[in-house]
Design a protein around this motif. Structure first.
Motif, mmCIF file in Angstrom:
data_model
loop_
_atom_site.group_PDB
_atom_site.id
_atom_site.type_symbol
_atom_site.label_atom_id
_atom_site.label_comp_id
_atom_site.label_asym_id
_atom_site.label_seq_id
_atom_site.Cartn_x
_atom_site.Cartn_y
_atom_site.Cartn_z
ATOM 1 N N THR A 69 0.829 -1.198 0.000
ATOM 2 C CA THR A 69 0.000 0.000 0.000
ATOM 3 C C THR A 69 0.867 1.254 0.000
ATOM 4 O O THR A 69 0.612 2.198 -0.760
ATOM 5 C CB THR A 69 -0.917 -0.001 1.231
ATOM 6 N N PRO B 13 -10.252 -6.515 -6.381
ATOM 7 C CA PRO B 13 -11.102 -5.356 -6.079
ATOM 8 C C PRO B 13 -12.418 -5.337 -6.834
ATOM 9 O O PRO B 13 -13.357 -4.655 -6.423
ATOM 10 C CB PRO B 13 -10.226 -4.161 -6.497
ATOM 11 N N ASP B 14 -12.530 -6.081 -7.948
ATOM 12 C CA ASP B 14 -13.779 -6.083 -8.724
ATOM 13 C C ASP B 14 -14.728 -7.196 -8.297
ATOM 14 O O ASP B 14 -15.770 -7.394 -8.914
ATOM 15 C CB ASP B 14 -13.476 -6.202 -10.220
ATOM 16 N N GLU C 99 -4.918 -6.381 -0.633
ATOM 17 C CA GLU C 99 -6.205 -5.897 -1.127
ATOM 18 C C GLU C 99 -6.227 -4.377 -1.233
ATOM 19 O O GLU C 99 -6.749 -3.816 -2.208
ATOM 20 C CB GLU C 99 -7.323 -6.384 -0.205
ATOM 21 N N ARG D 121 -6.895 -1.887 -4.546
ATOM 22 C CA ARG D 121 -7.926 -0.844 -4.602
ATOM 23 C C ARG D 121 -7.337 0.483 -5.061
ATOM 24 O O ARG D 121 -7.979 1.240 -5.823
ATOM 25 C CB ARG D 121 -8.592 -0.685 -3.229
#
Length: 209
Positions: A82, A111-112, A139, A143
């Motif tokens: 991240t 993310p989808d 995750e 995003r």
């Protein structure tokens, strides 16, 4: 093509650098503290901190695409992916670099795909453990990529080792909790995605072939 490889001194990152050079790419290898490579006409080394935006920007100079093999295992905050995207995405955008291919664990939800009750329970059980933080980091970094204007692909990998063949296949189905994959296959898949549009803005899982 010139590419920047983040996490270049890691087990997968070093294989990506070696294979990229074999394929004829010019490579900038971003390393934290030590380099496994000797700089050459096709290889440049940038030492820096992924949390430092200036270091990240320096590593992107002259590059056309990015591969990230960074991982959060063994790090204090377990937020490396991240943090990296928070620096890499704006730096790429500023330099009009569009293509980025990243790596995370197969346990991270794409993310989808809305998280089902099973995945939510799985994440709650893992929340206090290092693995839970690592999956959440994976995750979260996807995003950030999905919210950007970049052409991104994230490969989600099961446990990696040095056994088996270096061949692979990609799809959107889980390989199960006992699945494994050869690191050379992962390195090859990351590089193959640079010129592929099949999984653009998607997060396929890599499987043994």
């Amino acid at each position: 093509m010139q590419i920047t490889v983040f996490g270049a001194s890691g087990k997968v990152g070093s294989l990506v650098v070696e294979e990229a050079l074999r394929r004829g790419y010019t490579v900038t290898a971003f390393v934290h503290s030590h380099s496994l490579f000797a700089p050459s006409g096709k290889l440049g080394i940038v030492k820096g901190d992924i949390y430092n935006a200036e270091d990240v920007a320096k590593a992107l100079k002259g590059s056309d695409a990015v591969i990230s093999t960074l991982g959060s295992w063994g790090t204090p905050g377990r937020d490396v992916l991240t943090a990296a995207m928070r620096a890499i995405i704006p730096a790429m955008t500023e330099r009009s670099i569009r293509r980025v291919v990243t790596l995370t664990g197969s346990g991270a939800q794409a993310p989808d795909k809305p998280a089902g009750s099973g995945h939510r329970l799985f994440m709650r059980l893992l929340a206090p453990l290092p693995a839970g933080k690592v999956f959440r980091d994976g995750e979260a970094h996807m995003r950030l990529l999905a919210a950007s204007d970049l052409d991104w692909t994230t490969l989600r990998s099961p446990v990696m080792n040095n056994f088996g063949k270096g061949s692979y296949r990609l799809d959107l189905k889980s390989g199960g909790p006992l699945a494994t994959i050869n690191r050379k296959a992962v390195a090859a898949a990351l590089l193959d995605q640079l010129d592929s549009r099949e999984f653009l803005d998607r997060a396929p899982i890599i499987h043994r072939n």
